[in-house]
Design a protein around this motif. Structure first.
Motif, PDB file in Angstrom:
ATOM      1  N   UNK A 222       0.809  -1.212   0.000  1.00  0.00           N
ATOM      2  CA  UNK A 222       0.000   0.000   0.000  1.00  0.00           C
ATOM      3  C   UNK A 222       0.844   1.264   0.000  1.00  0.00           C
ATOM      4  N   UNK A 223       1.838   1.306   0.874  1.00  0.00           N
ATOM      5  CA  UNK A 223       2.579   2.559   1.054  1.00  0.00           C
ATOM      6  C   UNK A 223       3.912   2.577   0.324  1.00  0.00           C
ATOM      7  N   UNK A 224       4.380   1.416  -0.088  1.00  0.00           N
ATOM      8  CA  UNK A 224       5.689   1.359  -0.741  1.00  0.00           C
ATOM      9  C   UNK A 224       6.762   0.989   0.263  1.00  0.00           C
ATOM     10  N   UNK A 225       7.800   0.332  -0.253  1.00  0.00           N
ATOM     11  CA  UNK A 225       8.930  -0.058   0.584  1.00  0.00           C
ATOM     12  C   UNK A 225       9.872   1.124   0.690  1.00  0.00           C
ATOM     13  N   UNK A 226      10.057   1.619   1.912  1.00  0.00           N
ATOM     14  CA  UNK A 226      10.953   2.777   2.090  1.00  0.00           C
ATOM     15  C   UNK A 226      12.393   2.325   1.937  1.00  0.00           C
ATOM     16  N   UNK A 227      12.986   2.708   0.826  1.00  0.00           N
ATOM     17  CA  UNK A 227      14.327   2.234   0.498  1.00  0.00           C
ATOM     18  C   UNK A 227      15.292   3.409   0.460  1.00  0.00           C
ATOM     19  N   UNK A 228      16.190   3.472   1.429  1.00  0.00           N
ATOM     20  CA  UNK A 228      17.106   4.609   1.521  1.00  0.00           C
ATOM     21  C   UNK A 228      18.446   4.274   0.876  1.00  0.00           C
ATOM     22  N   UNK A 229      18.914   5.175   0.032  1.00  0.00           N
ATOM     23  CA  UNK A 229      20.241   5.014  -0.578  1.00  0.00           C
ATOM     24  C   UNK A 229      21.230   5.765   0.305  1.00  0.00           C
ATOM     25  N   UNK A 230      22.107   4.996   0.920  1.00  0.00           N
ATOM     26  CA  UNK A 230      23.000   5.557   1.936  1.00  0.00           C
ATOM     27  C   UNK A 230      24.448   5.276   1.549  1.00  0.00           C
ATOM     28  N   UNK A 231      25.343   6.185   1.928  1.00  0.00           N
ATOM     29  CA  UNK A 231      26.766   5.964   1.679  1.00  0.00           C
ATOM     30  C   UNK A 231      27.529   7.254   1.899  1.00  0.00           C
ATOM     31  N   UNK A 270       8.019  -5.386 -10.020  1.00  0.00           N
ATOM     32  CA  UNK A 270       6.975  -6.420 -10.097  1.00  0.00           C
ATOM     33  C   UNK A 270       5.717  -5.995  -9.328  1.00  0.00           C
ATOM     34  N   UNK A 271       5.336  -4.779  -9.500  1.00  0.00           N
ATOM     35  CA  UNK A 271       4.099  -4.311  -8.879  1.00  0.00           C
ATOM     36  C   UNK A 271       4.244  -3.839  -7.447  1.00  0.00           C
ATOM     37  N   UNK A 272       5.389  -4.025  -6.839  1.00  0.00           N
ATOM     38  CA  UNK A 272       5.593  -3.542  -5.477  1.00  0.00           C
ATOM     39  C   UNK A 272       6.091  -2.099  -5.563  1.00  0.00           C
ATOM     40  N   UNK A 273       5.377  -1.163  -4.936  1.00  0.00           N
ATOM     41  CA  UNK A 273       5.872   0.211  -4.985  1.00  0.00           C
ATOM     42  C   UNK A 273       7.121   0.359  -4.123  1.00  0.00           C
TER      43      UNK A 273
END
Ligand SMILES: Nc1nc2c(ncn2[C@@H]2O[C@H](COP(=O)(O)OP(=O)(O)OP(=O)(O)O)[C@@H](O)[C@H]2O)c(=O)[nH]1
Ligand SMILES: [Mg+2]
Length: 462
Positions: A222-231, A270-273
């Motif tokens: 529903x809300x999307x996977x919160x994916x943080x790009x860190x470095x 694949x459809x996952x936000x």
């Protein structure tokens, strides 16, 4: 039971330049109002036309005779309408001016401006849909991928409501067994009956636990996977964001410390936000703006579901990489080894030690290699192949999850009470508690506050 409501109106389409705009009216006065301001091209009485028909004509201010627009008017009589009331929809030309002027005219002739979600609220209050179906309407409007939409559509179709009904029936049966025990307390029957009640309670608990377990994937869908790009700075975080989005969203330069603010964009795998979040490179700095950026990066990573920890293959690992790794502990991490198109300088042994059993994906954002691999690793890590789009019942809503957790607690107390041999009256209290919680999902036992909070999240006109 039918309730008494006044007539409401709102613009239901997006307020901006568009092909058409729709002004929607719902309530007993809808036909009376339209008859005052609509002049059909073919002579007819709009109040007596057949239901679910469309009529062509002008909207005219009856006082001044001014023609506002050429429109199509849809007449839908109760009860087969969105709200279960008489509904009239005026299809006018798009744009802010025309629809607003028509709305003003409608309001002047007896309607009240609808509150956010009030049309859907009436559908609920008039018994056409349950509360979970009303919530599905918001989910459909806000869904970001087809998969999210598919679950919302299922919920709108009443799949969740049906599941809750089944659960409720099971609890009711349990309750009747309990009441029988209170009414006919015979010693030898009692032991058997208690076993039966316990078996039933455990079965209900299982169902509830299954639904709660589905809610983690549900939230992500529903809300999307919160994916943080860190470095650390300059490893290619913004380049990775751009490569995954396939657009130049973030500024990329060879100057370390380029990104200062948090940049968020959606993509889907694949459809996952996936909510991708590019952040400022983390390092010690005295420069004020960059410092604030680094702080923000840390806030983002604390809330992230997944960290893409970017490392530069063309350079050795530094103290900064290790320091960042330390603050990532306890997080889901995918190590992204970027710039593999350049000669590899990174010490493979040191890298292995850092990564341990973790997942590492080699990419080059410049040559666009390794990105598919990265996407499938993200997918696998999150769903581990367990959740598929075909699954029937899934909880996507945080409110539903909370309610189920409460219901679970009640059922656990029921089982405990049976095991400890407490009296039936006491057990009944928790059974009723669970029943009450389940009813909050469909709305039967939801308080007015909860209901209002749900509809406040809607847009006006829905
Ligand atoms: N050769 C090569 N260069 C890359 C690659 N990815 C990024 N770069 C370069 O590395 C430099 C830094 O890239 P950015 O994407 O701005 O790095 P960043 O991590 O966002 O940097 P900050 O925002 O400063 O933290 C730029 O000059 C990019 O062109 C890659 O895969 N290969
Ligand atoms: Mg950057």
């Amino acid at each position: 039971m039918e309730m008494e409501f006044d007539t409401i109106a709102a613009i239901s389409t997006f307020p901006g330049e568009a092909g058409i705009g729709i002004v929607r009216i719902s309530g007993d006065e809808a036909l009376e109002i339209i008859s005052k301001i609509f002049r059909p091209f073919r002579k007819k009485d709009i109040k007596s036309v057949k239901s679910h028909t469309i009529h062509y004509g002008h909207i005219v201010d009856p006082e001044t005779g001014e023609v506002y627009d050429e429109v199509l008017v849809t007449v839908m009589r109760k009860p087969n309408t969105y709200t279960r009331e008489d509904v009239v929809e005026i299809n006018c030309h798009g744009g802010i001016v025309v629809s607003s002027k028509i709305l003003e005219l409608v309001l002047k002739h007896g309607a009240r401006l609808a509150e956010p979600g009030e049309f859907t609220k009436r559908a609920f209050l008039n018994g056409r849909i349950d509360l979970s179906q009303a919530e599905a309407v918001i989910d459909i409007i806000t869904s970001k991928t087809m998969l999210a939409n598919r679950y919302a559509q299922k919920q709108l179709a009443g799949v969740l409501g049906q599941k809750m009904k089944d659960l409720k029936n099971k609890i009711m049966e349990l309750l009747s067994h309990l009441l029988a025990l209170i009414d006919f307390p015979e010693e030898d029957v009692e032991e058997l009956e208690r076993e039966e009640i316990k078996r039933r309670a455990k079965d209900i608990l299982n169902d509830i636990e299954y639904l709660i377990a589905s809610s983690e994937s549900g939230r992500i869908i529903r809300e999307g996977l919160k994916t943080a790009i860190i470095g650390k700075p300059n490893v290619g975080k913004s380049s990775l964001l751009n490569a995954l989005l396939k657009q130049n969203r973030a500024i990329v330069t060879d100057i370390p410390g380029t990104t200062r603010d948090v940049i968020e964009e959606y993509m889907n795998i694949k459809g996952i936000p996936i909510k991708l979040i590019d952040t400022a490179g983390i390092r010690h700095t005295d420069e004020l703006v960059e410092k604030i950026g680094v702080e923000k990066s840390k806030e983002v990573l604390a809330e992230a579901d997944l960290i893409l920890f970017v490392l530069d293959a063309s350079r050795d690992l530094t103290k900064e990489d290790y320091e960042i790794f330390d603050i990532l502990s306890g997080k889901n991490i995918i190590f992204v080894l970027n710039k593999v198109d350049l000669p590899k300088k990174i010490d493979e042994e040191e890298l292995k030690k850092l990564v341990g059993n973790g997942i590492i994906v080699e990419v080059s954002t410049v040559e666009r290699t390794g990105l598919d691999k990265l996407e499938s690793e993200i997918y696998n890590l999150v769903f581990k192949g367990k959740v598929s789009a075909t699954e029937e019942e899934i909880i996507t809503n945080a409110r539903h999850r909370e309610v189920l957790i409460n219901a679970k607690k009640h059922m656990e107390s029921v089982i405990e009470a049976i095991e400890k041999g407490y009296s039936e009256d006491l057990i009944t209290i928790d059974v009723n508690g669970a029943l009450n919680e389940i009813g909050k999902i469909t709305g039967e036992t939801a308080t007015e506050d909860v209901i209002n909070q749900i509809f406040e999240r809607f847009c006006v006109g829905k």
